[in-house]
Scaffold this motif. Structure first.
Motif, mmCIF file in Angstrom:
data_model
loop_
_atom_site.group_PDB
_atom_site.id
_atom_site.type_symbol
_atom_site.label_atom_id
_atom_site.label_comp_id
_atom_site.label_asym_id
_atom_site.label_seq_id
_atom_site.Cartn_x
_atom_site.Cartn_y
_atom_site.Cartn_z
ATOM 1 N N THR A 29 0.827 -1.201 0.000
ATOM 2 C CA THR A 29 0.000 0.000 0.000
ATOM 3 C C THR A 29 0.863 1.253 0.000
ATOM 4 N N ALA A 30 1.941 1.258 0.757
ATOM 5 C CA ALA A 30 2.855 2.407 0.740
ATOM 6 C C ALA A 30 3.446 2.586 -0.651
ATOM 7 N N SER A 33 0.831 3.916 -2.988
ATOM 8 C CA SER A 33 0.610 5.337 -2.684
ATOM 9 C C SER A 33 1.705 6.197 -3.315
ATOM 10 N N LEU A 36 0.911 6.450 -6.974
ATOM 11 C CA LEU A 36 -0.154 7.426 -7.220
ATOM 12 C C LEU A 36 0.373 8.854 -7.110
ATOM 13 N N ALA A 37 1.218 9.092 -6.127
ATOM 14 C CA ALA A 37 1.818 10.421 -5.982
ATOM 15 C C ALA A 37 2.658 10.767 -7.208
ATOM 16 N N ARG A 61 7.185 5.949 -10.905
ATOM 17 C CA ARG A 61 5.870 5.313 -10.800
ATOM 18 C C ARG A 61 5.971 3.827 -11.130
ATOM 19 N N ALA A 106 9.743 7.342 -2.487
ATOM 20 C CA ALA A 106 8.690 8.291 -2.103
ATOM 21 C C ALA A 106 9.272 9.655 -1.754
ATOM 22 N N THR A 130 -0.891 17.882 -3.304
ATOM 23 C CA THR A 130 -1.462 16.582 -2.958
ATOM 24 C C THR A 130 -0.446 15.470 -3.212
ATOM 25 N N LEU A 134 0.944 12.934 -0.389
ATOM 26 C CA LEU A 134 0.764 11.501 -0.584
ATOM 27 C C LEU A 134 2.109 10.785 -0.567
ATOM 28 N N ALA A 138 3.476 8.006 2.126
ATOM 29 C CA ALA A 138 4.046 6.727 1.703
ATOM 30 C C ALA A 138 5.413 6.514 2.342
ATOM 31 N N SER A 141 4.977 5.796 6.116
ATOM 32 C CA SER A 141 4.432 4.451 6.325
ATOM 33 C C SER A 141 5.508 3.396 6.099
#
Length: 179
Positions: A29-30, A33, A36-37, A61, A106, A130, A134, A138, A141
């Motif tokens: 999930t991190a 994320s 997505l960022a 990405r 990240a 944003t 995000l 990430a 986390s």
């Protein structure tokens, strides 16, 4: 899970994530994320006609989605190795390294997003901010997972924990400066 996480739709990924047992969890999930960022920051870089940043964010990405799969594989390997005598330590390294790699990635996304927020098109500032928040989430986390996974492996004072926490704090500071 047979398909790479990057090939799953968002609804399917959320279902797989919610399933009981091993599979995608916090580390994946991190990483997602962070992906997505990076995607959102890429939108801003395209709006700024910054080809170099677009290319770097695209690569980040793709790498983030690979790390999501790597995390699932590392944890499955850890669980398998733990069942064998003396097999835990080598497998524990992978469950530390993958989230550490997510932190580094990240943080880079947060750095690029912060630059885009400050110097990109005004109408895309909210997207860049944003993306920075995000990416920072990430990083934080994944840094928490590094610490937890090191603790689970029995290490008491590993310098990697301080390093990833410092890097994640850097990402958070970058994002917070934007608001």
């Amino acid at each position: 899970m047979s398909r790479p996480i990057g090939e799953l739709g968002l609804a399917r990924f959320a279902e797989v994530l919610a399933a009981a047992g091993p599979g995608p969890a916090a580390g994946s999930t991190a990483a997602v994320s962070a992906a997505l960022a990076a995607g959102l920051a890429t939108k801003v870089a395209k709006g700024a006609a910054d080809r170099e940043t677009v290319d770097e964010l695209d690569a980040l990405r793709v790498k983030a989605l690979q790390l999501a799969d790597d995390d699932v594989e590392a944890y499955a390997g850890f669980l398998e190795a733990r069942r064998k005598p003396g097999g835990g330590p080598a497998a524990a390294e992978a469950i530390v390294q993958v989230p550490a790699d997510v932190v580094a990635l990240a943080v880079r996304v947060a750095e690029l997003a912060a630059l885009l927020a400050e110097h990109g098109p005004d109408h895309l500032t909210g997207d860049a901010v944003t993306a920075a928040f995000l990416a920072a989430a990430a990083a934080e986390s994944a840094a928490a997972l590094v610490g937890a996974n090191i603790a689970d492996s029995g290490e008491l004072a590993d310098p990697r924990v301080d390093h990833v926490e410092e890097r994640a704090g850097h990402a958070r500071t970058l994002a917070e400066r934007l608001v």
